[in-house]
Design a protein around this motif. Sequence first.
Motif, mmCIF file in Angstrom:
data_model
loop_
_atom_site.group_PDB
_atom_site.id
_atom_site.type_symbol
_atom_site.label_atom_id
_atom_site.label_comp_id
_atom_site.label_asym_id
_atom_site.label_seq_id
_atom_site.Cartn_x
_atom_site.Cartn_y
_atom_site.Cartn_z
ATOM 1 N N LEU A 89 0.835 -1.215 0.000
ATOM 2 C CA LEU A 89 0.000 0.000 0.000
ATOM 3 C C LEU A 89 0.864 1.258 0.000
ATOM 4 N N ILE A 90 1.869 1.262 0.853
ATOM 5 C CA ILE A 90 2.739 2.434 0.993
ATOM 6 C C ILE A 90 3.500 2.683 -0.314
ATOM 7 N N ALA A 91 4.053 1.621 -0.895
ATOM 8 C CA ALA A 91 4.812 1.772 -2.148
ATOM 9 C C ALA A 91 3.908 2.255 -3.283
ATOM 10 N N LEU A 159 12.989 3.362 1.211
ATOM 11 C CA LEU A 159 12.832 4.641 0.518
ATOM 12 C C LEU A 159 13.751 4.735 -0.697
ATOM 13 N N TRP A 160 15.015 4.348 -0.553
ATOM 14 C CA TRP A 160 15.973 4.477 -1.655
ATOM 15 C C TRP A 160 15.633 3.539 -2.807
ATOM 16 N N VAL A 161 15.187 2.339 -2.483
ATOM 17 C CA VAL A 161 14.815 1.397 -3.549
ATOM 18 C C VAL A 161 13.664 1.976 -4.371
ATOM 19 N N ASN A 162 12.670 2.534 -3.710
ATOM 20 C CA ASN A 162 11.526 3.101 -4.425
ATOM 21 C C ASN A 162 11.906 4.354 -5.204
ATOM 22 N N ILE A 185 6.959 -3.259 -7.430
ATOM 23 C CA ILE A 185 6.463 -3.157 -6.055
ATOM 24 C C ILE A 185 6.319 -4.543 -5.444
ATOM 25 N N GLU A 186 5.717 -5.452 -6.187
ATOM 26 C CA GLU A 186 5.510 -6.806 -5.673
ATOM 27 C C GLU A 186 6.835 -7.479 -5.326
#
Length: 196
Positions: A89-91, A159-162, A185-186
Amino acid sequence: MVEDQAVLPSTEDKILSAAINLMEKKGYKAVTMKEIALAAGFSEMTLFRRFGSKKSILDAAVEKYSYNFCMKKIFEEDIIYDLEHDLTLIAKMYHKYMNQNKKIVILSFQERHFHPEIGRKAAENPKILKEYLLRYLSEMKRREKIKGDDIEANVMSFLWVNLGFFMAQFVAGEEVSPMNETEFIESSVKLFKSGV
């Protein structure tokens, strides 16, 4: 019966949108008030009456387009303390926000040395998200649903990955990876879950 009418953009919206489009393409310094007025469909006088200066237009655009952040609702109403569900959800919300505001995000990167206030404004939302995630993972640790001790490092990794995926998609699209946002995301949430 009343027909639904589309809400037309206001004068301010047209000016701000034109300014951001031009500044993102050419850089703040290269864009003139005349170009913004022409792109927005107004006279330069209208721009000066509404904003006073190009800097004021930039400030108004950053203010308007960088505050559509909806994480509070997720953390207050939608979290169920299931790591995979919650981080998904957050991503999703993070990427929705970043994609809606990508021009202002990129402009903040481009102009951070000349207009540090843009960078400070753009950093407010990631700081808020970081605080939410720190509280969330601390609570997950308290509930013994995660094992890791370095919660801040875990939050920053998430955070950095996203951010990295967003930037790679914005800059290079499928040239870096054909993986779409949903697949990313998954897989990244599953990988993150296995590490904490």
